[in-house]
Motif scaffolding. Sequence first.
Motif, short mmCIF file in Angstrom:
data_model
loop_
_atom_site.label_atom_id
_atom_site.label_comp_id
_atom_site.label_asym_id
_atom_site.label_seq_id
_atom_site.Cartn_x
_atom_site.Cartn_y
_atom_site.Cartn_z
N ASP A 133 -6.31 5.40 -6.66
CA ASP A 133 -7.17 4.23 -6.66
C ASP A 133 -6.44 3.05 -6.05
OD1 ASP A 133 -9.13 5.67 -7.90
OD2 ASP A 133 -8.82 4.81 -9.90
N LEU A 134 -7.13 2.28 -5.23
CA LEU A 134 -6.60 1.02 -4.76
C LEU A 134 -6.87 -0.02 -5.83
CD1 LEU A 134 -5.37 -0.67 -2.44
CD2 LEU A 134 -7.71 -1.04 -1.61
N ASP A 135 -5.81 -0.62 -6.36
CA ASP A 135 -5.93 -1.57 -7.46
C ASP A 135 -4.95 -2.70 -7.19
OD1 ASP A 135 -6.48 -2.86 -9.79
OD2 ASP A 135 -5.89 -1.22 -11.11
N VAL A 136 -5.43 -3.80 -6.59
CA VAL A 136 -4.54 -4.85 -6.09
C VAL A 136 -5.07 -6.22 -6.48
CG1 VAL A 136 -3.70 -5.99 -3.99
CG2 VAL A 136 -3.69 -3.50 -4.14
N SER A 137 -4.17 -7.11 -6.90
CA SER A 137 -4.44 -8.53 -7.07
C SER A 137 -3.43 -9.28 -6.21
CB SER A 137 -4.29 -8.95 -8.53
OG SER A 137 -5.28 -8.34 -9.33
N LEU A 138 -3.94 -10.12 -5.30
CA LEU A 138 -3.08 -10.73 -4.30
C LEU A 138 -3.65 -12.06 -3.86
CD1 LEU A 138 -0.67 -10.36 -2.24
CD2 LEU A 138 -2.35 -9.30 -0.72
N LYS A 170 -3.73 -0.15 2.76
CA LYS A 170 -3.66 -1.47 3.39
C LYS A 170 -4.92 -1.78 4.20
CE LYS A 170 0.08 -0.52 5.74
NZ LYS A 170 0.15 0.91 5.42
N THR A 171 -5.37 -0.84 5.03
CA THR A 171 -6.56 -1.07 5.85
C THR A 171 -7.81 -1.17 4.98
OG1 THR A 171 -5.59 0.01 7.79
CG2 THR A 171 -8.00 -0.12 7.69
N THR A 172 -7.89 -0.38 3.93
CA THR A 172 -9.02 -0.49 3.01
C THR A 172 -9.10 -1.89 2.42
OG1 THR A 172 -8.88 1.86 2.46
CG2 THR A 172 -10.04 0.44 0.90
N LEU A 173 -7.95 -2.45 2.08
CA LEU A 173 -7.92 -3.79 1.49
C LEU A 173 -8.46 -4.83 2.47
CD1 LEU A 173 -5.04 -5.24 -0.64
CD2 LEU A 173 -6.14 -6.64 1.10
N ILE A 205 -7.63 -12.31 -3.84
CA ILE A 205 -8.16 -10.94 -3.73
C ILE A 205 -7.84 -10.18 -5.00
CG2 ILE A 205 -8.09 -8.80 -2.39
CD1 ILE A 205 -6.83 -10.56 -0.10
N ARG A 206 -8.87 -9.69 -5.64
CA ARG A 206 -8.70 -8.79 -6.79
C ARG A 206 -9.71 -7.68 -6.63
NH1 ARG A 206 -9.75 -12.52 -11.68
NH2 ARG A 206 -10.57 -13.95 -10.11
N LEU A 207 -9.24 -6.48 -6.39
CA LEU A 207 -10.20 -5.40 -6.16
C LEU A 207 -9.70 -4.07 -6.68
CD1 LEU A 207 -9.27 -3.54 -3.47
CD2 LEU A 207 -9.88 -5.64 -2.30
N HIS A 208 -10.68 -3.23 -6.98
CA HIS A 208 -10.41 -1.86 -7.42
C HIS A 208 -11.37 -0.96 -6.66
CE1 HIS A 208 -9.22 1.34 -10.29
NE2 HIS A 208 -10.45 1.78 -10.07
N HIS A 209 -10.81 0.09 -6.03
CA HIS A 209 -11.66 0.98 -5.25
C HIS A 209 -11.03 2.37 -5.19
CE1 HIS A 209 -14.92 1.76 -2.44
NE2 HIS A 209 -14.07 2.41 -1.68
N PRO A 210 -11.80 3.42 -5.48
CA PRO A 210 -11.24 4.78 -5.43
C PRO A 210 -11.02 5.25 -4.00
CG PRO A 210 -13.58 4.87 -5.94
CD PRO A 210 -13.21 3.42 -5.93
N LEU A 211 -9.86 5.85 -3.75
CA LEU A 211 -9.54 6.48 -2.48
C LEU A 211 -9.19 7.93 -2.72
CD1 LEU A 211 -7.27 3.65 -0.95
CD2 LEU A 211 -9.67 4.13 -0.42
N SER A 212 -8.97 8.65 -1.66
CA SER A 212 -8.64 10.07 -1.79
C SER A 212 -7.25 10.23 -2.42
CB SER A 212 -8.66 10.74 -0.41
OG SER A 212 -8.30 12.10 -0.51
N GLY A 213 -7.21 10.71 -3.65
CA GLY A 213 -5.94 10.99 -4.30
C GLY A 213 -5.42 9.87 -5.19
#
Length: 361
Positions: free
Chosen positions: A14-19, A36-39, A4-12
């Motif tokens: 950015d979700l930026d995770v590689s896992l 966590k739920t967005t991921l 999993i490698r993703l980038h996504h803007p959230l309120s306040g």
Amino acid sequence: MIDIRLHHPLSGFDLDVSLQAGPGITALYGPSGSGKTTLVNAVAGLLRPRAGRISAGSDLLFDAATGVDQPPHRRNIGYVFQEPRLFPHLNVRANLNYGAKRAHKAAAGPAFDDVVDMLGIAPLLARPTGALSGGERARVSIGRALLSKPRLLLMDEPLAALDPARRAEILPFLERLRDAGLPVIYVSHALPEVTRLADTIALIDTGKLVAAGPAHHILSDPTLAQRLGGAQAGAVLRVTHGGVDDDGLTRLHLGGQSLFLPQSSPDMGHDLRIRIQASDVILSRNRPEGLSALNILTATVTQVQPGDAGRVFVQLTLPQGQILLARITARSAAILQLRSGTPCHAIVKAVAMDRADLSRS
């Protein structure tokens, strides 16, 4: 392996995770609202990330760069939500069969009877879902997801809506699920739950992956202890069941040392794991005498890290190489002159540990 490698803007933020997630339970742990739920929704195909790539082995599920975005029903991923989404007009057997009908023809997975046996739901098969308790509904929801024969199971806080008694009821079934070897991504912000179940912990805060690794490494890292609940922080030790002594205490073997629980525990197998909270550990430079405490472990200090409110976390290495944490005052650490390499003794009250802290390894 799920990559999993993703980038996504959230309120306040950015979700930026590689896992990466392999067989067993990978717990996504962190405060509410950390992403966590967005991921897991992105992995399931319920949300399209702004950027990134998600694959399951050689199968590409999502790639923003090339436009690949497999729909949820083609990803062969099971999802257990916080609230069990069972069909109210169908009984338990029919709900389970719905999952089986959605299984990919070529997919490998457990048979109907195996799932029913693992989750202990044979007596429920003829019941309407409205007649089930919260714990029973959760087990049926897990069973339906398993019978779809997924390559990956996503679980988004499946115990959060249950009271403590129902959570205690379902945890042994989740341990069996972990033992089955299916990759599971498990979302939670309940540290005792994560400690008991996880093979791997991914610590997420405000959209960032703070740390990831084997559960016993993450939980015993004093630099992460404050993020892992402060007063609730603690380490997990691998022990073996040594039987029940004549006075009713359960004996656990830890290398050449022993730990005792205050009451007999059910035989969960030979290899076990036990959670010991850092705040339940007292340190002494010399082996104490004349104490009521039975659990006195020889150890060596490896790290001392500042905590909050005048406390520190002390990481200890036991003779067989396992790691224990203690949470004491900074004044006590100074008086004892604790530093890396200092030999000491860790005292753990038997009454501070109970069956809820003990689980199958």
